[in-house]
Each structure stands twice: as structure tokens, then as C-alpha cells.
Design an enzyme around this catalytic site. Structure first.
Site, PDB file in Angstrom:
ATOM      1  N   LYS A 109       0.861  -1.188   0.000  1.00  0.00           N
ATOM      2  CA  LYS A 109       0.000   0.000   0.000  1.00  0.00           C
ATOM      3  C   LYS A 109       0.893   1.233   0.000  1.00  0.00           C
ATOM      4  CE  LYS A 109      -3.538   2.517   2.496  1.00  0.00           C
ATOM      5  NZ  LYS A 109      -4.619   2.458   3.479  1.00  0.00           N
TER       6      LYS A 109
ATOM      7  N   LYS B 213      -2.223  -1.486  -3.795  1.00  0.00           N
ATOM      8  CA  LYS B 213      -3.083  -0.309  -3.718  1.00  0.00           C
ATOM      9  C   LYS B 213      -2.235   0.955  -3.776  1.00  0.00           C
ATOM     10  CE  LYS B 213      -6.119   1.895  -0.404  1.00  0.00           C
ATOM     11  NZ  LYS B 213      -6.583   1.899   0.973  1.00  0.00           N
TER      12      LYS B 213
HETATM   13  C1  PBG Z   1      -6.845   3.909   5.453  1.00  0.00           C
HETATM   14  C2  PBG Z   1      -7.466   3.646   4.135  1.00  0.00           C
HETATM   15  C3  PBG Z   1      -7.391   4.495   3.027  1.00  0.00           C
HETATM   16  C4  PBG Z   1      -8.093   3.897   2.002  1.00  0.00           C
HETATM   17  C5  PBG Z   1      -8.595   2.693   2.478  1.00  0.00           C
HETATM   18  N1  PBG Z   1      -8.196   2.547   3.804  1.00  0.00           N
HETATM   19  C6  PBG Z   1      -6.810   5.846   2.866  1.00  0.00           C
HETATM   20  C7  PBG Z   1      -5.567   6.164   3.522  1.00  0.00           C
HETATM   21  O1  PBG Z   1      -4.648   5.357   3.631  1.00  0.00           O
HETATM   22  O2  PBG Z   1      -5.496   7.314   3.972  1.00  0.00           O
HETATM   23  C8  PBG Z   1      -8.250   4.497   0.648  1.00  0.00           C
HETATM   24  C9  PBG Z   1      -9.223   3.884  -0.270  1.00  0.00           C
HETATM   25  C10 PBG Z   1      -9.564   4.735  -1.429  1.00  0.00           C
HETATM   26  O3  PBG Z   1      -8.953   5.782  -1.697  1.00  0.00           O
HETATM   27  O4  PBG Z   1     -10.505   4.357  -2.131  1.00  0.00           O
HETATM   28  N2  PBG Z   1      -6.758   2.830   6.310  1.00  0.00           N
END
Ligand code: PBG
Length: 334
Positions: free
Chosen positions: A202, A256
């Protein structure tokens, strides 16, 4: 690589593209409803349907409306939903303690969906950001997100979700060692068949903006998440993260964001050959919606092409806010 010894005009690749039926025969990859995971946002209250400005077509729903929406997704053949809770400010604190409450919104949503729509899978988000007053995914000290203290909270959070009936717990926080700690706790707690989907690679991404509007953390967050989420410059590091999460007991891994990271999906799939999911994130969805609202893109065609691109890159399933749209389009076309 096979090399062709023939050349034009004996070889004319366009011959295979003349007709619709030949194109169908030659297709190497196919998108199906079985590849889709639909992320949804839950809020407390009744009859709440709150649109999210930066994500046209996406709404926060109270449980009385969320459950029928999930039933509709099931009827369309979507195998799984990804559940995110949206909390009011007075439920948030610096430690995100509400995350470990067995009766929190997330657990109530899991129980309601499992009761009414038992035949759809639930992937539950495990991270503290919806629960913390500062919007970070963990417990902060002197501006740094603490690792072990956060992992302890994540273990509690994963356990209450598993106890509520969550099928797949999905840590999206990027702390070190959390997969092993959660796996041990699930095994010890009688949840040996609860899956873990590790958000393994991620990245600290600019494409999460609309999601932070959806879960109302954007205004709270100061700074960025670069001390825990990955640097967009790195690719070998993604393999290292994935290897660790598999070794610690992840059942599937996630990359991601999606579209700018298709190379990572391909490398992960080629290297590990484990179930690999991709998250077509909020900013990517917003781009498709915004361009099509201006008449610059055809949303339906661009969405299906995007999702097919994920398949070609090697994903087994894609989390996308366009899952219901795609499922309807696939049904019309079959
Ligand atoms: C945080 C989280 C995020 C997303 C899913 N879980 C955003 C972040 O890391 O700030 C993003 C998902 C998306 O942008 O569709 N645990």
C-alpha cells in the site's frame, strides 16, 4: 518468447480482429462479476443516504439502507463487499478506542449483513483512521505512528470483527508485524477460518483524497502517511512486503492504488502466485466520473477497460466503487 519467422504480408495480425466472433475467440483475458469487490460506507442513524461530492454515485448509508444495497449486489452476483465505517467526531479519540468495541458501527453492520445477506462475503477494514481524532492509521507519539502499540489495537479490532462474523479481515494500516499478530490471535480465538487480506503493498498516494472525504478524516489529518505507507518510487520493496505478509499468514495480498501500480501487481503475481487483489481507489474512480461528467470519457467503456486491465496485469479480484455499475454492464453484455 516465441519469435515469428513470418513477416508481412503472410502475417497480418489484423485478420484475427476482423469480426466480433474472432475477437471473442482470441480474447486472452475476461472480466467477470466474480472478480468484483464492492467497497461500501456505513453511517449510524436511520434512513441516511449521504452522497460524497468527490465520488459521484457513492453514498454513505445507514444500516437499514446498506443491507438492501448489499442484497442487490449479491443479486447481481458480486461475491464480496468491503466495509468501511464513518464515525461522528464524538466517537473518535487519539487512540481510536472505538475500533475495539464489539458493538461499534462496524460490528453492527457486519452482523446485520450476515443476518440478512449471509451468502455475500464481507471484507472488513482493519485500521484506526476512521476512529482516531487525528486521522492517522495508528497511535501517534511525538508525531510518529507507534508500531507495536498500534498492532495491539489492530489485533483487538480484528478479533471483534471476526467475532461479529466478518469473513475476511483486511489490515490497511501498513504497520510491521501486524499480519502475524492478527493471525495468532485469530487462531487462538477460535477463528482459524477467518481469512486475512493483507494490504501488503500500500503506497502513500495522492489518489486517496476522495476516500478521506467519504470517511471524514481528510480535515483531521495533518501531514501525510509516508512513515508507514510505501514510497511510490519503490517496486522491489513491494515484493519484500508481500513476502513478509505471506510468511506471517496472509491468505491473500493487495496492491493499492491500482491503475498507476499495474507493474507491481504483475511482479507480485509472477513472483508469489498467491491470490492477489487490487484496489481501484477513490481518486481513480473520481477521475473516471469527473471526465465522463464533462463528456470527455465514456464512463461505462472506460470502467470496463480499466477493470480488464487489472485482470491482464494478473489480479484475481478488484475492489472498485464501480462494482455495481460493472456488474450491470457485464450482465447486459452477456
Ligand atoms: C486507510 C485507508 C485508506 C483507504 C482505504 N483505507 C486511505 C488512507 O490510507 O489514507 C483508501 C481507499 C480509497 O482511496 O478508495 N486505512
Amino acid at each position: 518468447m516465441p519469435t515469428s519467422t513470418q513477416s508481412f504480408p503472410r502475417t497480418r495480425p489484423r485478420r484475427n480482429r476482423v469480426d466480433g466472433w474472432t475477437r471473442r475467440l482470441m480474447a486472452e483475458n475476461r472480466l467477470s462479476v466474480d472478480d468484483l469487490i464492492w467497497p461500501v460506507f456505513a453511517v449510524d442513524g436511520e434512513n441516511q443516504r449521504q452522497p460524497i461530492a468527490s465520488m459521484p454515485g457513492v453514498e454513505r448509508l445507514s444500516l437499514d439502507l446498506l443491507v438492501p444495497a448489499v442484497a442487490q449486489a449479491r443479486d447481481l452476483g458480486i461475491p464480496c463487499v468491503a466495509l468501511f465505517p464513518v464515525l461522528p467526531l464524538d466517537r473518535k479519540d487519539p487512540e481510536g478506542r472505538e475500533a475495539g468495541n464489539p458493538d461499534n458501527l462496524m460490528c453492527r453492520a457486519i452482523r446485520a449483513i450476515k443476518r440478512e445477506v449471509p451468502d455475500i462475503g464481507i471484507l472488513g477494514d482493519v485500521a484506526l483512521d476512521p476512529y482516531t481524532s487525528h486521522g492517522h492509521d495508528g497511535i501517534v507519539k511525538d508525531g510518529y505512528v507507534l508500531n507495536e502499540e498500534t498492532v495491539e489495537a489492530l489485533v483487538r479490532q480484528a478479533l471483534v470483527q471476526a467475532e461479529a462474523g466478518c469473513d475476511i479481515v483486511a489490515p490497511s494500516d501498513m504497520m510491521d508485524g501486524r499480519i502475524g499478530a492478527i493471525r495468532d490471535a485469530l487462531e487462538g480465538g477460535g477463528h482459524s477460518l477467518t481469512c486475512i487480506c493483507a494490504y501488503a503493498a500500500k503506497y502513500a498516494s495522492a489518489f486517496y483524497g476522495p476516500f478521506r472525504e467519504a470517511v471524514q478524516t481528510g480535515g483531521l489529518l495533518k501531514g501525510d502517511k509516508k512513515t508507514y505507507q510505501m514510497d511510490a518510487a519503490n517496486s522491489d520493496e513491494a515484493l519484500r512486503e508481500v513476502a513478509l505478509d505471506i510468511a506471517e499468514g496472509a491468505d491473500m495480498v493487495m496492491v493499492k492504488p491500482g491503475m498507476p501500480y499495474l507493474d507491481i501487481i504483475r511482479r507480485v503475481k509472477d513472483e508469489f502466485r498467491v491470490p492477489t487483489f487490487a484496489y481501484h481507489v477513490s481518486g481513480e474512480y473520481a477521475m473516471l466520473r469527473a471526465a465522463s461528467a464533462n463528456g470527455w470519457l465514456n464512463y461505462d467503456a472506460a470502467l470496463l477497460e480499466t477493470l480488464l486491465g487489472f485482470k491482464r496485469a494478473g489480479t484475481d479480484a478488484v475492489l472498485t466503487y464501480g462494482a455495481v455499475d460493472a456488474a450491470k454492464l457485464l450482465r447486459e453484455r452477456s
